[in-house]
Design an enzyme around this catalytic site. Structure first.
Site, PDB file in Angstrom:
ATOM      1  N   ASN A   9     -34.144  11.250  43.794  1.00  0.00           N
ATOM      2  CA  ASN A   9     -34.271  12.707  43.713  1.00  0.00           C
ATOM      3  C   ASN A   9     -34.789  13.033  42.317  1.00  0.00           C
ATOM      4  O   ASN A   9     -34.033  12.974  41.351  1.00  0.00           O
ATOM      5  CB  ASN A   9     -32.897  13.334  43.968  1.00  0.00           C
ATOM      6  CG  ASN A   9     -32.887  14.835  43.728  1.00  0.00           C
ATOM      7  OD1 ASN A   9     -33.941  15.447  43.590  1.00  0.00           O
ATOM      8  ND2 ASN A   9     -31.698  15.419  43.693  1.00  0.00           N
ATOM      9  N   LYS A  11     -35.744  15.800  41.167  1.00  0.00           N
ATOM     10  CA  LYS A  11     -35.368  17.156  40.712  1.00  0.00           C
ATOM     11  C   LYS A  11     -36.593  17.859  40.102  1.00  0.00           C
ATOM     12  O   LYS A  11     -37.705  17.641  40.551  1.00  0.00           O
ATOM     13  CB  LYS A  11     -34.183  17.073  39.731  1.00  0.00           C
ATOM     14  CG  LYS A  11     -33.021  16.288  40.329  1.00  0.00           C
ATOM     15  CD  LYS A  11     -31.743  16.421  39.575  1.00  0.00           C
ATOM     16  CE  LYS A  11     -30.673  15.583  40.278  1.00  0.00           C
ATOM     17  NZ  LYS A  11     -29.352  15.735  39.672  1.00  0.00           N
ATOM     18  N   HIS A  95     -28.298  20.162  48.409  1.00  0.00           N
ATOM     19  CA  HIS A  95     -27.888  19.509  47.159  1.00  0.00           C
ATOM     20  C   HIS A  95     -26.974  20.464  46.376  1.00  0.00           C
ATOM     21  O   HIS A  95     -27.164  21.683  46.402  1.00  0.00           O
ATOM     22  CB  HIS A  95     -29.123  19.151  46.340  1.00  0.00           C
ATOM     23  CG  HIS A  95     -28.806  18.297  45.157  1.00  0.00           C
ATOM     24  ND1 HIS A  95     -28.311  18.828  43.989  1.00  0.00           N
ATOM     25  CD2 HIS A  95     -28.861  16.959  44.984  1.00  0.00           C
ATOM     26  CE1 HIS A  95     -28.099  17.839  43.135  1.00  0.00           C
ATOM     27  NE2 HIS A  95     -28.415  16.696  43.716  1.00  0.00           N
ATOM     28  N   GLU A  97     -26.854  21.270  43.395  1.00  0.00           N
ATOM     29  CA  GLU A  97     -27.551  22.171  42.457  1.00  0.00           C
ATOM     30  C   GLU A  97     -28.103  23.388  43.194  1.00  0.00           C
ATOM     31  O   GLU A  97     -28.137  24.489  42.651  1.00  0.00           O
ATOM     32  CB  GLU A  97     -28.648  21.399  41.709  1.00  0.00           C
ATOM     33  CG  GLU A  97     -28.040  20.477  40.658  1.00  0.00           C
ATOM     34  CD  GLU A  97     -28.845  19.234  40.354  1.00  0.00           C
ATOM     35  OE1 GLU A  97     -30.037  19.161  40.708  1.00  0.00           O
ATOM     36  OE2 GLU A  97     -28.265  18.305  39.747  1.00  0.00           O
ATOM     37  N   GLU A 167     -21.876  13.373  47.365  1.00  0.00           N
ATOM     38  CA  GLU A 167     -22.145  13.471  45.933  1.00  0.00           C
ATOM     39  C   GLU A 167     -21.052  14.304  45.261  1.00  0.00           C
ATOM     40  O   GLU A 167     -21.124  15.537  45.268  1.00  0.00           O
ATOM     41  CB  GLU A 167     -23.495  14.138  45.687  1.00  0.00           C
ATOM     42  CG  GLU A 167     -24.666  13.373  46.268  1.00  0.00           C
ATOM     43  CD  GLU A 167     -25.955  13.702  45.519  1.00  0.00           C
ATOM     44  OE1 GLU A 167     -26.551  12.773  44.979  1.00  0.00           O
ATOM     45  OE2 GLU A 167     -26.325  14.877  45.447  1.00  0.00           O
ATOM     46  N   GLY A 173     -25.155  13.629  37.128  1.00  0.00           N
ATOM     47  CA  GLY A 173     -25.777  13.816  35.814  1.00  0.00           C
ATOM     48  C   GLY A 173     -24.794  13.763  34.660  1.00  0.00           C
ATOM     49  O   GLY A 173     -25.126  14.114  33.533  1.00  0.00           O
ATOM     50  N   SER A 213     -24.568   9.633  39.259  1.00  0.00           N
ATOM     51  CA  SER A 213     -24.664   8.638  38.183  1.00  0.00           C
ATOM     52  C   SER A 213     -24.792   7.198  38.680  1.00  0.00           C
ATOM     53  O   SER A 213     -24.232   6.276  38.076  1.00  0.00           O
ATOM     54  CB  SER A 213     -23.485   8.783  37.217  1.00  0.00           C
ATOM     55  OG  SER A 213     -23.474  10.083  36.642  1.00  0.00           O
TER      56      SER A 213
HETATM   57  P1  PGA Z   1     -27.608  11.619  39.053  1.00  0.00           P
HETATM   58  O1  PGA Z   1     -28.008  12.682  40.196  1.00  0.00           O
HETATM   59  O2  PGA Z   1     -27.926  10.251  39.619  1.00  0.00           O
HETATM   60  O3  PGA Z   1     -28.485  11.982  37.887  1.00  0.00           O
HETATM   61  O4  PGA Z   1     -26.169  11.797  38.790  1.00  0.00           O
HETATM   62  C1  PGA Z   1     -27.726  12.453  41.548  1.00  0.00           C
HETATM   63  C2  PGA Z   1     -28.189  13.619  42.384  1.00  0.00           C
HETATM   64  O5  PGA Z   1     -28.094  14.752  41.919  1.00  0.00           O
HETATM   65  O6  PGA Z   1     -28.667  13.441  43.518  1.00  0.00           O
END
Ligand code: PGA
Length: 254
Positions: A9, A11, A95, A97, A167, A173, A213
């Site tokens: 992803n 983003k 997601h 976010e 998630e 993140g 992560s």
């Molecule tokens: P990350 O993000 O691996 O940077 O923690 C995962 C995601 O948001 O899908």
């Protein structure tokens, strides 16, 4: 046996020029990979150019969002048929976010999954609790509510074509990963929910990714868990070395 699926992803990172650079490197390292499903999800603006690079490879293409209507006066939105027309095969839906910053709810997630399936896009549907919910002992209740709302009204045949992603929001993140035990516990909960809602055969087929992560160092212990079938990778998908290494670390598993 469920095939491992690793999706990157990206983003809101990578201009189309940078995206082409990254995916060219990935094509060199992962282009022939057939043991693991590998998917990249660049921003909308890079989809066409990334597709041109990976069209002759085994790397799949995903978008990060869709709108549920097919066309119309919906300024700024992109529909499922617009994505399939340029060769997109997957779409991330719900997601955290998008839930957090753009008002996505289980009801809108549900409509988007419906639109994706209607156009043969494979939805990657995200669920996950925030830290306060975990600390209050509400993780399972939160996940169940998200599953009930997001997956309401689908048939078993439709659910077979969905990829789920657990998630935990507190692990996205942040560098904090759920422990393999914490992740497996929720994945098992999700699979048991699928068994209850549909049946064991369907539950056994649906792939459930872990996200939060994920990096080369923790890939094997996470994906080595019985109910974890891959990863949705954010930060570590932005560099070809780390993303390729995550995929390669899956080869010895399952
Ligand atoms: P990350 O993000 O691996 O940077 O923690 C995962 C995601 O948001 O899908």
């Amino acid at each position: 046996m469920r095939k491992i699926i690793i999706a990157g992803n990206w983003k809101m990172y990578k201009t189309s020029f940078e995206a082409v650079e990254l995916v060219n490197e990935l094509k060199r390292t992962l282009g022939d990979m057939s043991e693991v499903d590998v998917v990249v999800c660049p921003p909308f603006t890079a989809l066409v150019e990334v597709k041109d690079v990976i069209s002759e490879s085994n790397i799949g293409l995903g978008a990060q969002n869709i709108y549920w209507e097919e066309f119309g006066a919906f300024t700024g939105e992109v529909s499922a048929p617009m994505l399939t027309a340029i060769g997109v095969q997957y779409v991330i839906i719900g997601h955290s976010e998008r839930r957090q910053f753009f008002g996505e709810t289980d009801a809108t997630v549900n409509k988007k999954i419906k639109a994706a399936l209607k156009h043969a896009l494979i939805p990657i549907v995200c669920v996950g609790e925030v830290l306060a919910e975990r600390e209050a002992g509400k993780t399972f209740a939160v996940i169940e509510k998200q599953l009930e709302g997001s997956l309401a009204g689908f048939t078993a045949e439709e659910i077979e074509n969905v990829v789920l992603a657990y998630e935990p929001v507190w692990a996205i993140g942040t560098g904090k990963t759920a422990t393999p035990v914490q992740a497996q516990e929720v994945h098992k909960f999700i699979r048991d929910w699928l068994t209850k809602k549909f049946d064991a055969a369907i539950a056994n087929k649906v792939r459930i990714q872990y996200g939060g992560s994920v990096k080369p160092e923790n890939t094997a212990e996470l994906i080595g868990q019985p109910d974890i079938d891959g990863a949705l990778v954010g930060g570590a998908s932005l560099k070809s070395e780390t993303f390729s290494q995550i995929v390669k670390n899956c080869l010895a598993l399952k």
